[in-house]
Design an enzyme around this catalytic site. Structure first.
Site, PDB file in Angstrom:
ATOM      1  N   HIS A 181     -87.670 -87.111   7.351  1.00  0.00           N
ATOM      2  CA  HIS A 181     -87.678 -88.368   8.098  1.00  0.00           C
ATOM      3  C   HIS A 181     -87.748 -88.144   9.608  1.00  0.00           C
ATOM      4  O   HIS A 181     -87.932 -89.101  10.359  1.00  0.00           O
ATOM      5  CB  HIS A 181     -86.416 -89.161   7.753  1.00  0.00           C
ATOM      6  N   ASN A 193     -83.869 -97.055  11.804  1.00  0.00           N
ATOM      7  CA  ASN A 193     -84.066 -98.458  11.450  1.00  0.00           C
ATOM      8  C   ASN A 193     -83.960 -99.412  12.631  1.00  0.00           C
ATOM      9  O   ASN A 193     -84.219-100.609  12.484  1.00  0.00           O
ATOM     10  CB  ASN A 193     -83.065 -98.875  10.370  1.00  0.00           C
ATOM     11  N   ASN A 247     -89.151 -98.617   7.570  1.00  0.00           N
ATOM     12  CA  ASN A 247     -88.168 -99.442   8.280  1.00  0.00           C
ATOM     13  C   ASN A 247     -88.215 -99.266   9.793  1.00  0.00           C
ATOM     14  O   ASN A 247     -88.065-100.229  10.545  1.00  0.00           O
ATOM     15  CB  ASN A 247     -86.755 -99.136   7.768  1.00  0.00           C
TER      16      ASN A 247
END
Length: 256
Positions: free
Chosen positions: A79, A126, A172
């Protein structure tokens, strides 16, 4: 006065602040104090035309932001490849990331003679838009020059894709950036393939997992190729070379 405006010589009237679409930003983002680690280097605007009579030259800044999560425990995870790409770009271009502003770690420098702002939001994935929206407004960066770099589970590991615009693809961090740019999606993005979760593996666990040794080799190669792609984009814009880049990336692991 922005750092870009401060860097423009007073003897020239050829440069003007670029048009900026309206962004919706929380008031607290505008009034938050700036905590600097070191005094930032201002944007440098340099004309490549030696003769001023040859015509005005405008250098519009770029905001290059990699998406990821701050903290050592996220370092090297799938990520966080957006952060890794920004680190590579900064290192290759000699840009020191030493300023904290608008919930971001950033560095100011240039690619060639084009001023750039390289950014790693510290607001967690996010909530990346809380950092990028205010920065784009403060430095007067037009939407077409906001380049987001992020992980993409729809692409095979190590495959890159460069696009002028697009949706959020259920990412997101990207979705939050779009929300903080008043719903606008017309900004460039470089997505880095990280593959998809195997079997019934929890997607969140997959994203926070580190790469295998074989995957790491593919990612390191992709990061090198990504630096070249970003440099070409900043200096030449989207062109036929962009299409060729995407085609080569699409079939880079295919055997014939």
């Amino acid at each position: 006065m922005s750092l870009l405006a401060a860097a423009i010589p007073s003897t020239s009237s050829h440069f003007s602040a670029p048009f900026l679409p309206s962004f919706r930003m929380p008031r607290k983002s505008l009034t938050a104090p700036l905590h600097r680690i070191r005094r930032p280097r201002p944007f440098t605007v340099v004309s490549s035309v030696p003769d001023p009579a040859a015509g005005p030259v405008e250098y519009t800044p770029w905001l290059i932001a990699g998406l990821g999560n701050p903290g050592n425990k996220y370092y090297g995870t799938r990520h966080n490849v957006g952060f890794e790409m920004v680190d590579r770009i900064a290192a290759e271009e000699g840009i020191t990331m030493n300023t904290i502003q608008s919930k971001s770690l950033l560095g100011i420098g240039s690619i060639g003679e084009v001023p750039v702002l390289v950014v790693k939001p510290q607001s967690y994935m996010n909530y990346s838009g809380e950092a990028i929206g205010p920065l784009a407004a403060y430095y007067q960066v037009p939407l077409r020059h906001i380049l987001l770099i992020y992980d993409d589970t729809s692409l095979p590991n190590g495959v890159l894709r460069l696009q002028k615009k697009g949706g959020h693809g259920r990412h997101n961090g990207l979705q939050n950036v779009i929300e903080h740019l008043d719903g606008r999606r017309e900004f460039p993005r470089l997505s880095i393939g990280i593959g998809s979760p195997p079997g019934k593996m929890d997607p969140r666990a997959f994203l926070l997992q580190k790469f295998s040794s074989e995957e790491r080799v593919q990612i390191d190669t992709a990061l090198e190729q990504g630096v070249d792609a970003v440099r070409t984009l900043v200096l030449k814009g989207f062109s036929g070379s962009t299409e060729r880049f995407n085609l080569v990336q699409k079939y880079k692991f295919h055997r014939v």
